[in-house]
Structures are given as C-alpha cells and as structure tokens.
Motif scaffolding. Structure first.
Motif, short mmCIF file in Angstrom:
data_model
loop_
_atom_site.label_atom_id
_atom_site.label_comp_id
_atom_site.label_asym_id
_atom_site.label_seq_id
_atom_site.Cartn_x
_atom_site.Cartn_y
_atom_site.Cartn_z
N THR A 9 0.84 -1.19 0.00
CA THR A 9 0.00 0.00 0.00
C THR A 9 0.88 1.24 0.00
OG1 THR A 9 -1.67 -1.20 1.29
CG2 THR A 9 -1.85 1.21 1.21
N PRO A 10 0.80 2.07 -1.06
CA PRO A 10 1.55 3.33 -1.06
C PRO A 10 1.04 4.23 0.07
CG PRO A 10 0.75 2.81 -3.26
CD PRO A 10 0.08 1.85 -2.31
N LEU A 11 1.94 4.95 0.72
CA LEU A 11 1.53 5.79 1.85
C LEU A 11 0.95 7.12 1.41
CD1 LEU A 11 4.35 5.08 4.44
CD2 LEU A 11 1.99 4.28 4.45
N LYS A 12 1.31 7.61 0.22
CA LYS A 12 0.81 8.92 -0.20
C LYS A 12 -0.35 8.85 -1.17
CE LYS A 12 4.79 11.56 1.02
NZ LYS A 12 5.86 12.41 0.66
N VAL A 40 5.75 -3.56 -11.41
CA VAL A 40 5.02 -3.41 -10.15
C VAL A 40 4.97 -1.92 -9.78
CG1 VAL A 40 4.94 -4.00 -7.70
CG2 VAL A 40 5.62 -5.73 -9.38
N ALA A 41 6.07 -1.22 -9.98
CA ALA A 41 6.11 0.22 -9.71
C ALA A 41 5.08 0.96 -10.56
CB ALA A 41 7.51 0.77 -9.97
N GLU A 42 4.90 0.54 -11.80
CA GLU A 42 3.87 1.14 -12.67
C GLU A 42 2.49 0.92 -12.09
OE1 GLU A 42 4.50 -0.77 -16.45
OE2 GLU A 42 6.07 0.63 -17.03
N SER A 43 2.21 -0.30 -11.63
CA SER A 43 0.90 -0.62 -11.06
C SER A 43 0.61 0.19 -9.80
CB SER A 43 0.80 -2.11 -10.74
OG SER A 43 0.88 -2.87 -11.92
N LEU A 44 1.67 0.54 -9.07
CA LEU A 44 1.53 1.32 -7.84
C LEU A 44 1.65 2.82 -8.09
CD1 LEU A 44 3.67 -0.98 -5.52
CD2 LEU A 44 1.19 -0.64 -5.37
N LYS A 49 6.82 8.25 -13.74
CA LYS A 49 7.04 9.54 -13.07
C LYS A 49 7.36 9.26 -11.61
CE LYS A 49 5.06 14.11 -12.59
NZ LYS A 49 4.85 14.47 -11.23
N LEU A 50 8.63 9.36 -11.27
CA LEU A 50 9.07 9.08 -9.91
C LEU A 50 8.63 10.20 -8.96
CD1 LEU A 50 12.64 7.86 -10.82
CD2 LEU A 50 10.81 6.44 -9.92
N PRO A 51 8.21 9.85 -7.75
CA PRO A 51 7.81 10.87 -6.78
C PRO A 51 9.02 11.64 -6.25
CG PRO A 51 7.63 8.68 -5.81
CD PRO A 51 8.03 8.50 -7.24
N GLU A 52 8.74 12.78 -5.64
CA GLU A 52 9.80 13.57 -5.01
C GLU A 52 10.47 12.75 -3.92
OE1 GLU A 52 8.97 17.52 -3.64
OE2 GLU A 52 7.50 17.83 -5.25
N GLY A 53 11.75 12.98 -3.74
CA GLY A 53 12.48 12.31 -2.68
C GLY A 53 13.19 11.04 -3.11
N VAL A 54 13.03 10.63 -4.36
CA VAL A 54 13.69 9.41 -4.84
C VAL A 54 15.19 9.66 -4.96
CG1 VAL A 54 13.96 7.82 -6.79
CG2 VAL A 54 11.68 8.49 -6.04
N TYR A 70 15.48 4.57 -4.91
CA TYR A 70 15.19 4.31 -3.51
C TYR A 70 14.31 5.42 -2.96
CZ TYR A 70 16.00 4.05 1.53
OH TYR A 70 15.83 3.98 2.89
N LEU A 71 13.24 5.05 -2.26
CA LEU A 71 12.35 6.02 -1.64
C LEU A 71 12.03 5.56 -0.22
CD1 LEU A 71 10.76 8.63 -2.24
CD2 LEU A 71 8.86 7.19 -2.97
N ALA A 72 12.50 6.33 0.76
CA ALA A 72 12.31 5.97 2.18
C ALA A 72 10.83 6.07 2.57
CB ALA A 72 13.15 6.89 3.06
#
Length: 141
Positions: A9-12, A40-44, A49-54, A70-72
């Motif tokens: 589950t993505p947190l944002k 899997v990253a595409e499905s999520l 388009k990578l989120p900020e903080g990667v 990597y995304l904490a």
C-alpha cells in the motif's frame, strides 16, 4: 525458496496491490525494504514519473553493483495468508529496472515476524504460532 503473498500500500497516493514476494535473507538492509520490478512500480503509480524524494542508491547484487531508485518510508506491507493478515509495517521502496520478482529484505522479513522453517521445501511460519505454512508460487513481472 520461500515466497509469501503480500499487500503493498503506497503511503501517499495510489491503490494497493497484492503480489507474491521472495523472502531474500541475502538482501541485507538497515531498515525494512521491498524491492520491486518496474512493472510493479507502474501498477503502484511510482513509475515512470518518480515521486519527489527518490534517490539513486548502489546495491551489491550477485551480478555486481546495481544502481536502483530508492524512496524511504514510501509503502506499508502486510503478509496475507488464507487465515491471517499481519499488521502493516512501513518500508522503504526500491525500484529495480533489472529484477523480475518482488523481494523482501532481511529486516522486512523480521518485522513481519516470519520464520523460515525449511528454505528448500518452502516452509515458513509466523513467529508467534506453530502452524507451518507452504510457500506461494513465484510471480514474475
């Protein structure tokens, strides 16, 4: 090898996804990490388009050094079985452009309270119970 079903589950933003994942005790980390293939990253909705903080981090793999995204603290995961869903744990997300299978790091395995009983036969259990469980099938992306 031992594989379990997990819910990511993505947190944002984005919707949850249930996938089979390999318990990889050779994947050492300092915090719980889940390595996922690009599909899997595409499905999520983490890719393309990578989120900020990667960040780009170097990982030692059997094939040599590999650079990954990597995304904490990006996701929560839970182990799902026919009769139990574990409590959610927060994990770092690692996106691999080479890997074809979802991998759980040693710390993620520990935080999910999973004990590998027989790696060759694919047997495992939760730390607080005696019930032996059977590995799920591999899922390649």
């Amino acid at each position: 090898m031992v594989r379990i079903e997990i819910k990511i589950t993505p947190l944002k933003a984005g919707s949850s996804l249930e996938v089979n994942s390999l318990l990889n005790t050779g994947y050492g980390s300092e915090e719980p990490e889940v390595l996922i293939p690009v599909k899997v990253a595409e499905s999520l909705t983490f890719w393309p388009k990578l989120p900020e903080g990667v960040m780009i981090k170097a990982y030692e793999t059997p094939g040599g050094i590999s650079r990954m995204h990597y995304l904490a603290d990006a996701i929560e995961i839970q182990s799902i079985t026919e009769d139990k869903i574990s409590k959610p744990i927060k994990c770092a997300l690692v996106i691999s452009e080479l890997e074809r299978e979802v991998l759980l790091s040693d710390i993620a395995i520990s935080k999910l309270e999973i004990v590998i009983e027989d790696a060759g036969k694919g047997l495992w259990r939760f730390k607080n119970e005696a019930k032996i469980r059977i590995s799920v099938e591999p899922q390649y992306w």
